[in-house]
Design an enzyme around this catalytic site. Structure first.
Site, short mmCIF file in Angstrom:
data_model
loop_
_atom_site.label_atom_id
_atom_site.label_comp_id
_atom_site.label_asym_id
_atom_site.label_seq_id
_atom_site.Cartn_x
_atom_site.Cartn_y
_atom_site.Cartn_z
N ASP A 38 1.72 -2.42 -5.14
CA ASP A 38 1.80 -1.15 -5.93
C ASP A 38 2.81 -1.28 -7.10
O ASP A 38 3.73 -1.84 -6.94
CB ASP A 38 2.16 -0.09 -5.01
CG ASP A 38 1.14 0.58 -4.78
OD1 ASP A 38 -0.28 0.56 -4.89
OD2 ASP A 38 1.47 1.81 -3.80
N GLU B 211 -8.02 8.78 -3.54
CA GLU B 211 -7.09 9.37 -2.34
C GLU B 211 -7.34 10.76 -2.32
O GLU B 211 -7.48 11.25 -3.49
CB GLU B 211 -5.71 9.02 -2.45
CG GLU B 211 -4.71 9.64 -1.53
CD GLU B 211 -3.31 9.28 -1.49
OE1 GLU B 211 -3.02 8.35 -2.11
OE2 GLU B 211 -2.57 9.77 -0.48
O1 KIV Z 1 1.40 3.59 -1.20
C1 KIV Z 1 0.39 3.51 -0.60
O2 KIV Z 1 0.50 3.01 0.54
C2 KIV Z 1 -1.04 3.80 -1.13
C3 KIV Z 1 -2.13 3.88 -0.20
C4 KIV Z 1 -1.65 5.01 0.58
C5 KIV Z 1 -3.37 3.96 -0.92
O3 KIV Z 1 -1.17 3.80 -2.19
#
Ligand code: KIV
Length: 272
Positions: free
Chosen positions: A87, A186
């Site tokens: 991310d 989500e």
């Molecule tokens: O940050 C995270 O773990 C996510 C998932 C929940 C999709 O974005």
């Protein structure tokens, strides 16, 4: 098509080709956990959810790029076959496509992961196009977007009104047309998520979305029961390790206080 059981590592093109087949995604943040999950998952997502489940933060907003890089590199070291996606944290990509490129390039170079994930729909399409045309595989994330918690006023599922449903669908389409290899849906009403999955050409990965999504993702601490601050409706607990940890700590504490630990097997007796 399933690549489960294949010896070679799963690539981003493999994931794209898996449109229509179930993809197994879980979050992971550490090397030992990645080693455990790797044989069972197509993707290990180093999610910024680590801010909440590992660092005790109230949201993902204070997660830093250095935190993501440290945990991303740890997960890459623990995985042999799963594809690793990391991310991009809040504030490190929204300013401009250039900022997003510099951040993503650091993440790819310093972790060894295969791709990045970022939140946003139509407003991030230019950025996604800029990244994918320059060698950065991107996974989108639309619907409930935790980095926008302050705008949304909380972690609330979307797609409940016609306007909301149209917005999520437009966001998912924009992300797909910009070149993303997959999109996380989500907290999106089930029929809306199902319709989006049928509508777009890239795999949808649901979390609080629909069983019709091409894949599913959950936060590992949620399924193991090691994060108990709250349990969203879409979480299914597959273990209660939190309780086992408490029991283990209590048993150790009893042993130490009763001088039952260390025992004869836990000490070094022989002198040279
Ligand atoms: O940050 C995270 O773990 C996510 C998932 C929940 C999709 O974005």
């Amino acid at each position: 098509m399933s690549v489960h059981g294949a010896e070679k590592p799963i690539t981003i093109p493999d994931l794209r080709r898996m449109k229509g087949s179930p993809q197994v995604w879980l979050t992971a943040y550490t090397t030992p956990m990645a080693q455990r999950l790797d044989p069972h998952c197509d993707v290990l997502l180093v999610g910024d959810s680590l801010g909440m489940v590992l660092y005790g933060l109230p949201s993902t907003l204070a997660v830093t790029l250095d935190m993501m890089i440290g945990h991303g590199a740890a997960v890459v070291r623990g995985a042999k076959r799963a594809c690793i996606v990391v991310d991009l944290p809040f504030g490190t990509y929204q300013t401009s496509p250039q900022q997003a490129f510099e951040t993503s390039a650091r993440v790819l170079a310093e972790t060894g992961c295969a791709g990045v994930k970022l939140e946003g729909g139509t407003e991030m399409a230019d950025t996604i196009r800029f990244l994918t045309q320059r060698g950065i595989p991107v996974c989108g994330h639309v619907g409930l977007m935790p980095q926008s918690v302050n705008v949304a006023g909380g972690f609330r599922a979307t797609g409940r009104t016609e306007d909301e449903a149209a917005k999520v669908a437009a966001d998912a389409r924009a992300v797909a047309e910009a070149g993303a290899f997959a999109v996380v849906l989500e907290g999106t009403l089930e029929p809306v998520a199902a319709a989006i999955t049928r509508d777009i050409s890239i795999p949808t990965i649901g979390i609080g979305a629909s069983a019709e999504c091409d894949g599913q993702v959950l936060v590992i601490d949620d399924i193991l029961g090691t994060f108990n601050d709250f349990k969203p409706r879409f979480v299914k607990r597959y273990a209660q390790l939190g309780d086992q940890i408490s029991q283990a700590a209590a048993a150790y504490a009893r042993d130490v206080r009763a001088r039952n630990f260390p025992g004869p097997d836990n000490v070094f007796r022989k002198v040279k």
